[in-house]
Each structure stands twice: as C-alpha cells, then as structure tokens.
Design a protein around this motif. Structure first.
Motif, PDB file in Angstrom:
ATOM      1  N   ASP A 229       3.787 -25.159  45.936  1.00  0.00           N
ATOM      2  CA  ASP A 229       2.615 -25.375  46.797  1.00  0.00           C
ATOM      3  C   ASP A 229       2.536 -24.314  47.890  1.00  0.00           C
ATOM      4  OD1 ASP A 229       2.091 -27.565  45.262  1.00  0.00           O
ATOM      5  OD2 ASP A 229       2.098 -29.012  46.896  1.00  0.00           O
ATOM      6  N   GLN A 230       3.684 -23.903  48.371  1.00  0.00           N
ATOM      7  CA  GLN A 230       3.731 -22.875  49.403  1.00  0.00           C
ATOM      8  C   GLN A 230       3.247 -21.527  48.866  1.00  0.00           C
ATOM      9  OE1 GLN A 230       7.645 -22.347  51.076  1.00  0.00           O
ATOM     10  NE2 GLN A 230       7.127 -20.375  52.019  1.00  0.00           N
ATOM     11  N   GLU A 234      -1.692 -25.556  48.177  1.00  0.00           N
ATOM     12  CA  GLU A 234      -1.457 -27.000  48.251  1.00  0.00           C
ATOM     13  C   GLU A 234      -2.032 -27.702  47.025  1.00  0.00           C
ATOM     14  OE1 GLU A 234       0.378 -30.143  50.019  1.00  0.00           O
ATOM     15  OE2 GLU A 234       0.309 -28.095  50.820  1.00  0.00           O
ATOM     16  N   GLY A 235      -1.255 -28.579  46.435  1.00  0.00           N
ATOM     17  CA  GLY A 235      -1.707 -29.341  45.280  1.00  0.00           C
ATOM     18  C   GLY A 235      -1.350 -28.728  43.938  1.00  0.00           C
TER      19      GLY A 235
END
Length: 283
Positions: A229-230, A234-235
């Motif tokens: 995610d980083q 995100e997601g």
C-alpha cells in the motif's frame, strides 16, 4: 546541483520500478507450463486491479523466497513452508488467499511397479525399507516437509536410515518421471500434480502407482508484502486479494489446478511452522 540531479534520477528510477507490480511462484512444475499459466494470471490481475502486473519466473524455491524478501516481487504463490519462510523475513507480509483444496492438501507416495509394493495401502508399508527414494525440492511442503514428517512418524528413522539412497528431484513432475523410469524406486509428490498428470495421460500407471496417501494439511497460498500500500497506493493489498478471491475463469483455475480461491490468514500455517521447526527446516 549534481547531487540534486542524482537524487531526481534515483526517485524517477524508484517510481518507475514501483509502477510495475511483480509476482512469482515456486517452480513446482515444468518451467514452460508455469510461464504460460502465470502470464495469463498477470493479465487477469492487471485487468482487475488497474496495476501493471508482471510475472517473474525463478529457478528454485529459495530463489522465490529471496525475490520476495528483496522486494523484487511483491506477491508470490508459495507452498506452505516457503510461505512461512518468506513471511518471517518481510514485516507485516500476509497470506491472503489459498486454493479451496489447499486448506486440506496431501502428498502421495508413489512407487515403481518393479518394487512389487501394492497400491493404495492404509499406512506406509514396511516394504519401502531399503529402496531408493526421491523427494521433490528441498523446501517443498508436499514434496519434502510433510512426506519426511510422516516417514519419521511411522518408522522413527530418518530417510537416510530408512532408504538405500535419498534424492531431491527439484519438482513434482520430475519426481513422477524419475520413479516411472526406475531411476528411483519410490517418491513423494503433490497430489494435485499427480492427478493432473494422470488425467492428461502423461503418466504410465502400469509403471508407477500410488502406494499411500497422507493425512490432510494446509499448503499453497498467495502471500503479499506488507508494504504494497505504501509503494503502490492505499488499498492495493485489498484489491489484489479481492481479485484472487474473485477468480472464476475455468481456464485460469484449471491451470493451477484449483476450484477457486478462499480467504486465509498467517495463523492457518502454524502446523507447517511447527513441523518445519521439528525437522530443522525453520528456525
């Protein structure tokens, strides 16, 4: 100014790398088959997630773990043992999906017909003593870890004490070929690979047959790095997981072969971790 230019070039390089989401798989079968299978999986994941997804083949089970540890890949189709190894090396990495069959996997012990060992016995027969035996890869769950565990449990001896010669074929299709040819008398294989090879008429069952089927245990799973995610937004982890759980294309699933994928967690592989430590394959 030179240091600023160097920094910008580094950031551009890192961002370019992060634009491609890469995955690998343990090489448990013929490499050409794996490339054909997972290139299609890469296309599917790209369509479902919007990521640029690429399959990266590796030559060995340890190479798959190393690629995951070094962030050369962000997702991997691991066996039970390699998954435990990889997650121990990458903080917050997570098992996110397994095949419906992987919650209750098993190994088959196969023998060349010339041994005279009867098929489909209720327990590992005493007649296997003194024969030659081949595992699959050294860190294969279904081709080494669990087969060795059941041998030790049944005979209270190491494979080296039990057999005249012990080898490691490298993958399941190779194990079948070696036992069928008589290069080894007996071997241990992934039951799904055996079933697929028999179904596709790639095994001469007059020359090699199953002598014992192990109890069930957890095995293959998709494992994802904890920092996706980083690096990808995100997601990302949730999107990749959902795409795997939503895979319904019969041709894609047939190539694994699996009926479909179901949710899983790291805790489900505690039995594998426990056996791995007992056999000295995990710290």
């Amino acid at each position: 100014m030179r240091w600023l230019l160097a920094l910008l070039l580094t950031l551009i390089s890192v961002n370019a790398l992060a634009d491609t989401f890469r995955f690998t798989a343990i090489p448990d079968e013929n490499e050409d088959r794996l490339v054909a299978r997972f290139d299609r999986v890469a296309d599917y994941l790209s369509q479902q997630t919007g990521l640029d997804v690429e399959y990266v083949p590796v030559k060995s089970y340890p190479a798959a773990v190393s690629a995951f540890r070094n962030d050369q890949v962000q997702l991997a189709w691991f066996g039970g043992l390699t998954g435990v190894q990889a997650r121990s090396l990458v903080p917050n990495s997570e098992a996110i999906a397994q095949g419906k069959e992987d919650a209750a996997f098993r190994s088959y012990y196969i023998a060349n017909a010339s041994t005279g060992i009867a098929a489909d016995q209720q327990e590992l027969p005493d007649a296997i003593r003194g024969h030659s035996f081949t595992f699959g890869a050294k860190t294969s769950t279904s081709g080494r870890l669990m087969p060795e565990y059941y041998l030790r449990q049944r005979f209270e001896q190491s494979p080296q004490q039990l057999f005249s010669r012990v080898g490691f074929s490298g993958d399941h299709t190779r194990t079948i070929a070696l036992v069928e040819s008589g290069a080894y008398d007996i071997g241990a294989v992934n039951y799904k690979v055996w079933q697929a090879e028999v179904r596709q008429h790639k095994v001469d069952t007059n020359k090699v047959h199953v002598i014992w089927k192990s109890p069930r245990y957890p095995d293959y799973q998709w494992t994802i790095r904890g920092d996706v995610d980083q690096h990808f937004g995100e997601g990302t982890r949730a999107a990749v997981r959902q795409a795997l759980l939503d895979m319904t294309d019969p041709e894609l699933l047939k190539s694994f072969p699996r009926e479909g994928f179901i949710p899983v967690s790291n805790d489900d592989y505690e039995p594998i971790k426990r056996v791995g430590k007992q056999l000295g394959l995990l710290r």
